[in-house]
Design a protein around this motif. Sequence first.
Motif, PDB file in Angstrom:
ATOM      1  N   GLN A  50       0.217  -1.073 -15.005  1.00 39.93           N
ATOM      2  CA  GLN A  50       1.558  -0.508 -15.060  1.00 39.93           C
ATOM      3  C   GLN A  50       2.478  -1.253 -16.025  1.00 39.93           C
ATOM      4  N   LYS A  51       1.905  -2.283 -16.719  1.00 41.78           N
ATOM      5  CA  LYS A  51       2.664  -3.036 -17.738  1.00 41.78           C
ATOM      6  C   LYS A  51       3.936  -3.634 -17.136  1.00 41.78           C
ATOM      7  N   LEU A  52       3.780  -4.304 -16.012  1.00 42.04           N
ATOM      8  CA  LEU A  52       4.906  -4.904 -15.304  1.00 42.04           C
ATOM      9  C   LEU A  52       4.953  -6.409 -15.562  1.00 42.04           C
TER      10      LEU A  52
ATOM     11  N   LYS B 153       3.917   5.420  -5.705  1.00 42.20           N
ATOM     12  CA  LYS B 153       4.079   5.108  -7.133  1.00 42.20           C
ATOM     13  C   LYS B 153       5.363   4.336  -7.402  1.00 42.20           C
ATOM     14  N   ARG B 154       5.769   3.545  -6.419  1.00 40.71           N
ATOM     15  CA  ARG B 154       6.892   2.627  -6.620  1.00 40.71           C
ATOM     16  C   ARG B 154       6.291   1.265  -6.945  1.00 40.71           C
TER      17      ARG B 154
ATOM     18  N   THR C   9       0.827  -1.205   0.000  1.00 46.34           N
ATOM     19  CA  THR C   9       0.000   0.000   0.000  1.00 46.34           C
ATOM     20  C   THR C   9       0.872   1.271   0.000  1.00 46.34           C
ATOM     21  N   ILE C  10       1.944   1.236   0.794  1.00 50.19           N
ATOM     22  CA  ILE C  10       2.851   2.400   0.839  1.00 50.19           C
ATOM     23  C   ILE C  10       3.522   2.614  -0.515  1.00 50.19           C
TER      24      ILE C  10
ATOM     25  N   HIS D  25       5.942  -6.818  -3.090  1.00 54.70           N
ATOM     26  CA  HIS D  25       5.317  -7.088  -1.786  1.00 54.70           C
ATOM     27  C   HIS D  25       3.940  -7.735  -1.950  1.00 54.70           C
ATOM     28  N   LEU D  26       3.215  -7.352  -2.976  1.00 59.24           N
ATOM     29  CA  LEU D  26       1.876  -7.904  -3.173  1.00 59.24           C
ATOM     30  C   LEU D  26       1.932  -9.387  -3.545  1.00 59.24           C
TER      31      LEU D  26
END
Length: 1316
Positions: free
Chosen positions: A956-958, A929-930, A923-924, A937-938
């Motif tokens: 975010q196309k990750l 926006k990191r 969440t942080i 973490h998710l």
Amino acid sequence: MRNLKLLKSLRSSELQGPGSPQCFSVRADTGSLLIASQYCITEYDPQTGQVISEASLTADGFLPEDGSGVVVGLQDLAELESACLATAGGDVVLFNLNTCQLECVGSVDRGLTSMSWSPDEELVILTTGQETIIMMTKDFEPITEVGIHQDDFGEGKFITVGWGKKETQFHGSEGKQAAQRKIQEVQPAVSWDDHRPRVTWRGDGQLFAVSAICPQTGARKVRVWNREGVLQATSESINGLEQALCWKPSGSLIASTQRHPNKHSVVFMEKNGLLHGDFALPLSKDQAKVKELLWNSDSAVLVVWLEDMSAGEDGQVNAYIQLWTVANYHWYLKQSLEFGPDPQKVPVCVCWDPERPLRLHVVTRSWTSITYDWGWTTERSTGLDSTDNASVAVIDGEKILVTTFRRCVVPPPMCSFELQLKSPVNQVTFLCQPEGTNQLAAFTADGQLSIYTQDSGEKSNKLADGFRVVSHPLILQKSFRPAVLQDVPLALRQLLWLQDELFLGVSPGLLPTSSTLLMLRPSQDAGDTLTVRSEVEVDGVVVSVVHSSQTGTVALQLEDGRIRKLIWDCQEPSVEDWQDSSGCSINFPVPCVQMALCSIGGEEYLLGLTERSHLYAGDSELASSVSSFAICNDFLLVTTHSHTCRCLQLSTLTVKGLQAALASDGGQNDQNDETLRRVERGSRIVTVVPQDTRVILQMPRGNLETIHHRALVLAQLRKWLDSLKFRDAFECMRKLRINLNFIYDHNPKAFLENIETFIKQLSSINHINLFLTELKEEDTTGSMYPRSESSPVQPQPASKQKKVDVVCDALRSVMESMDPNKFCLSILTAHVKKTVPELEIALQKVHELRENPPKAPGAVSAEEALKYLLFLVNVNDLYDYSLGTYDFDLVLMVAEKSQKDPKEYLPFLNMLKSLEPNYQRYTIDKHLKRYRKALHHLSKCGEEHFPEALQLVKEQKLYSEALRLYSADSAHYKTLSCAYAEHLVEQQQAEQAGLLLWRCGEPARALQAFATSSSWRNAICVAQQIPLPSDQLALLARDLAEKLNEQRRYSEAALLLDQYAKDCEEAILALITGASWEEALRLIYMHNRQDITETNLKPAILEAVNTQTSFLEAQVGTFTRHKTRLAVVREQKEKARLDMLDEDGPDCADAELYSEASSVMTNSKYSHSNSRISSRSSKNRRKAERKKLSLKEGSPMEDRALMFALAEIITTVDKMREEVHNLLKVLVLFQFDKQAEKLQLTYDEALQMMEAAVPEVWPEGLQTSQAPLTGPNSTANSIMASFQQQQRPAASQHDAEVPTAPKMRNGVKWKLSVLK
């Protein structure tokens, strides 16, 4: 802050005539003197002592023979080659200077009292004994006659607008008493007034003023008249106004004198008759009378001619001539000439030279003529070290105003301290001996030489009232009287104080054309006498003497510009020619008014500045338009009339280098030139503080300006940095706003090795922080402060790290090892200032300070450190960085110091604390926006959060990062792969999508992706893996083949049709279409389809022959046409270039561009200016370049376009070798020999023709500089321009680009020998 210095004086006593001189005039063309007495008029040349012409005034009855006659006016008339004189008897006489004849051109019965010609010699004003003014032309035709005394004020009468009475108006500082004050009655003129009118003209000849005794009051009144004889204004009633009257040539003021009850003043009037300023003469009440006032021709100097009112003890009257100048609204008495009580030596005529502004002529009662030539000079101390106070001495009558510019800058007329003497000062000289250059000697009008030295006793700099003494005044040590015969004022000139008890002076020689150098020392017998220890006779009149503090050389300049060297440090002084290193005598081409000795490139030179602003080094002219110059240590400083100040280091330059540097105009290319800076209009150099950066300039009005010339600043900084004086360098850079990066950039290696010294010297945390905050990657020694060409380049450290990071890390590590508590703020600054700010580390250190507060005295607390961090970094950024540490204590600490509302951040922080750790960090990170960290973490949060992770990946196309976080055999991996494949399809990367789908077990979707991307091999593999039925496989093969045919991939399409669609006919037709003749024959015979040979293959071969032949003929025709046009264009441009060179000559600035711009030569309507292209995108730039290379006739770059087109044709035809070879083989196979022979012959001729044309189109040396243009048709201008063109860079890289000659592949065998 300049003084008037006597350059030379010429005394001529050969002339002896009857009576005494009454009037005299100077001939402007010859310099001879016209002197009239009560008996005769004489033309006399003081240079030779010869009488040129003479005529008696008594013989023809113009003057009585008893000697009682008076000449009231004398004027040289250059146009008439005559002299005009007026007598008190009323005659106006012309004296022809060629025939020596006298002619009376007019007479006035009542007599004449004065005569005055206008400056242009077109009009003459005569005042008569009847108190009238007669105005006449130069031909002595009367214009008008009016009375001197008029009741009317004149045309310029003031207008009263009726704003009340004088009694009710404001009276300023006079107070209310002025309203009741009664108007004082005007006192009559003084008793010694000669009661003769005085006439003076304005410099432009439009107005003249007349001072005459008013019949009603008996006092003098001044009236101003115009050129037509119309009264313009009458002066107000002035009590004590005296007879002297002179209009300033510049036209602003009329000078006269006024005697007050308590002082004697020179007063100035405007043309409307109102008073406008004055200055007091240094005389007591009734001490002297002013005989005349005389302005010199450039209005810079005012002569006051005085005589004592009462006789002295010997019964004789003393006479004085004073020279006054003004600056910053203060009048300075620069020179005072005392002629003594001898009546034969008293001046009877004084005037300025009309041509030479600073030449003064004096004629005495004994017919002796004295000519004084003055020059402007700045008397400054000549020291080279820091003990020299950069003193400048200004003469002001009996005072010397000394300003010590090292200690303080005091604007004139104020000064650091005054030296009061008993007599007016004529000369001032500073001691030339090192470490004593603050001492000075003053030579006064009474013949005394006073020595002033610094007080040797220790004095406190602080006074009782708290003020501090900045500059201690000099004290009088002793006085001497030179044992030199002083028969005229200033017989001893050019005084130079060489050593403690050694003076050098110049006196008139035995001949008028010679001088005597006197070496003066204190007498052993009489301690107060300077005796002549040795004399050196110089063949020539010495006009200036200069001494070098570095070498001890003394140089002399003679009046004709010759230079001599005085050998003085020996038993018998001598004078020799000034010679250069090769032994040749060196002289100034023109006499110079200012000189200085310096060393240029290791050789000693004498610099000189002429009246016309030319600067010479010996006989070499360095520059023109120079207004002043000064030598300080190793630097030459020059101000110019283009309002610039140059500062050049002499040790790094030659004379030619100086000439080039002074010739540069300071344009855009010189914007980082440290040697040049702009200054105010009319600035002149007063002095330069040695071993410092200050240059003192004086403006035309007289006020001072201190500048720190960048060349001096950088030179001083380099010295300090080389000697590791970091504190001095830092303070100077901070004060003068020099970029602090220079401390590191000057010598990075030395700085990194001495960082501890740097920190200890600065000691101040604020100074270290200031240095760190100004760091940037730019190398200031290459951009802002470039090194001179001769200075060694300092090696840069070999580290691959960026400069800012290197300096920050080095400083931080040293500060942490020295005292981390003291330098805490600087350590934080070093973290923050790195190219990638280490805010998290900085915040962590602040957090450590909060957890473990330091106990050392003076240590920085966590609160102070955080407050400082907030000063360096934006509070929102710092809050985000603290949040990114996942340390809520740190977040709260930052938030408390920020301007944030607790209602905003407390609920958010409480919500975060309630979350599971991994989801909390997700969440942080998402909030900050990191997203990559958030995804990481998710991915650890379990199955229930995978949809959220998938959504984040898509947004975010990750995709690549997500695939790394999951195992390849998991369902999540397959889901992510499918999502990634969909994304790749959208990005037109279907083949990569197919690979992802195939490997994750989605063959059907992979097949569709491969088919979309025409990846037929992968598609066939996937289809057979599924597997597809044969009919569907054949249909897939046909679809893929159709796409391949569209992409001209005929061989691959034939393979699919033959092997998978089982359609050999379509496969053969595809190969025929793709001109794969041999492969088509293979399939024909493999499938036994010889019928296709007749129906399709042979017609296609014949069609290909015709197509190739037509294409070759078209290309050959185009090639020939372009080549012919190129020859014509080149001929036109060469002819035009030669024509322009012959017109403009080799100095034409665009000579090197003529061959590049055909529009200039051929008057084309096109322009190739593309100044805006640089700001466009690369695509548009290429488009603009193609547009510029137009084949249209007359276009500016037509020759380049033709060369590009020819190169393209050659490359295209050369690439046909393999294709023609294959076609020839099948033609021979099917017995089409004629067509084959024709094609081979046509192609061979085309290749040979193009190969032969290559040297013509691309001649040797086309892309290098052209050879010098010589030959029978060349001129001197064209040959010179050709040589200059070789040395100049190309005007533009794009314009100069020439296509290279194409390489032909002659090694490829394409011919068939059976066809030869």
